[in-house]
Design a protein around this motif. Structure first.
Motif, PDB file in Angstrom:
ATOM      1  N   SER A   4       0.837  -1.205   0.000  1.00 23.27           N
ATOM      2  CA  SER A   4       0.000   0.000   0.000  1.00 23.27           C
ATOM      3  C   SER A   4       0.877   1.262   0.000  1.00 23.27           C
ATOM      4  CB  SER A   4      -0.969   0.003   1.182  1.00 23.27           C
ATOM      5  OG  SER A   4      -0.274  -0.068   2.398  1.00 23.27           O
ATOM      6  N   GLU A   5       1.988   1.240   0.726  1.00 23.88           N
ATOM      7  CA  GLU A   5       2.902   2.386   0.708  1.00 23.88           C
ATOM      8  C   GLU A   5       3.468   2.594  -0.695  1.00 23.88           C
ATOM      9  OE1 GLU A   5       5.764   1.332   3.660  1.00 23.88           O
ATOM     10  OE2 GLU A   5       4.503   2.013   5.314  1.00 23.88           O
ATOM     11  N   ARG A   6       3.832   1.510  -1.306  1.00 26.83           N
ATOM     12  CA  ARG A   6       4.389   1.571  -2.663  1.00 26.83           C
ATOM     13  C   ARG A   6       3.346   2.101  -3.649  1.00 26.83           C
ATOM     14  NH1 ARG A   6       6.935  -3.833  -4.959  1.00 26.83           N
ATOM     15  NH2 ARG A   6       8.399  -3.007  -6.462  1.00 26.83           N
ATOM     16  N   ALA A   7       2.084   1.699  -3.470  1.00 27.73           N
ATOM     17  CA  ALA A   7       1.006   2.169  -4.341  1.00 27.73           C
ATOM     18  C   ALA A   7       0.800   3.675  -4.191  1.00 27.73           C
ATOM     19  CB  ALA A   7      -0.288   1.425  -4.032  1.00 27.73           C
ATOM     20  N   VAL A   8       0.884   4.168  -2.975  1.00 24.85           N
ATOM     21  CA  VAL A   8       0.738   5.605  -2.740  1.00 24.85           C
ATOM     22  C   VAL A   8       1.882   6.362  -3.423  1.00 24.85           C
ATOM     23  CG1 VAL A   8       0.828   7.419  -0.980  1.00 24.85           C
ATOM     24  CG2 VAL A   8      -0.572   5.387  -0.596  1.00 24.85           C
ATOM     25  N   ILE A   9       3.085   5.886  -3.254  1.00 23.68           N
ATOM     26  CA  ILE A   9       4.244   6.543  -3.866  1.00 23.68           C
ATOM     27  C   ILE A   9       4.149   6.492  -5.389  1.00 23.68           C
ATOM     28  CG2 ILE A   9       6.752   6.391  -4.167  1.00 23.68           C
ATOM     29  CD1 ILE A   9       6.860   5.617  -1.178  1.00 23.68           C
ATOM     30  N   ALA A  10       3.663   5.393  -5.931  1.00 25.59           N
ATOM     31  CA  ALA A  10       3.528   5.261  -7.385  1.00 25.59           C
ATOM     32  C   ALA A  10       2.529   6.266  -7.955  1.00 25.59           C
ATOM     33  CB  ALA A  10       3.108   3.837  -7.741  1.00 25.59           C
ATOM     34  N   ARG A  11       1.566   6.698  -7.168  1.00 26.71           N
ATOM     35  CA  ARG A  11       0.556   7.652  -7.629  1.00 26.71           C
ATOM     36  C   ARG A  11       1.026   9.101  -7.511  1.00 26.71           C
ATOM     37  NH1 ARG A  11      -5.177   6.342  -5.409  1.00 26.71           N
ATOM     38  NH2 ARG A  11      -5.841   6.861  -7.519  1.00 26.71           N
TER      39      ARG A  11
END
Length: 166
Positions: A4-11
């Protein structure tokens, strides 16, 4: 959790802030009654860029504070403190190195002196003038004057003691 952290950073959208701003950008920013950090960056914009001050200022303050640790760079921290306090006391030109050499001793002694295992004055000066993040440093040497100038952001950092009489 890392997904989920990675998904936030990817956005996230990457926004590049130029180091030096145009005169029009500076005028607009001054007219907005900026925060204390942006105000400090605006004061230093002729020597340092706005983005540089905003990104490096807090890092340099932490570097200065952490340098007081035993065996770190306690003499370097004392040198920086002496230059900052000369500026806070009203000196607007670079602080002559000989003044710093004399004035920093009181700061070092007040924090523990030789028990801190301080480096030599030359090592302390070199450490304080070492570049961090491209062009910023705690202190900079002034060309031709054998003087030192502090990074302006340091002047407004939290927790500064009153300038001592010495």
């Amino acid at each position: 959790l890392w997904r989920s952290e990675r998904a936030v950073i990817a956005r996230a959208t990457l926004v590049r802030v130029e180091r030096l701003w145009s005169p029009a950008e500076l005028r607009r920013t001054r007219g907005l009654s900026p925060s204390r950090r942006i105000g400090a960056a605006l004061q230093a914009c002729d020597r340092f860029g706005i983005a540089e001050s905003l990104s490096c200022g807090p890092e340099l303050v932490n570097l200065w504070r952490n340098a007081w640790a035993c065996g770190a760079h306690p003499r370097g921290a004392a040198v920086v403190t002496a230059v900052v306090d000369c500026r806070r006391a009203g000196l607007r030109r670079p602080v002559p190195v000989e003044w710093v050499r004399r004035a920093h001793e009181a700061y070092l002694t007040a924090r523990g002196g030789e028990c801190l295992r301080p480096e030599s004055f030359e090592e302390a000066e070199d450490w304080a003038c070492r570049t961090v993040r491209a062009t910023s440093s705690l202190l900079s040497r002034s060309a031709g004057t054998a003087g030192l100038t502090c990074f302006d952001y340091l002047l407004g950092s939290d927790g500064l003691e009153p300038v001592p009489d010495h």
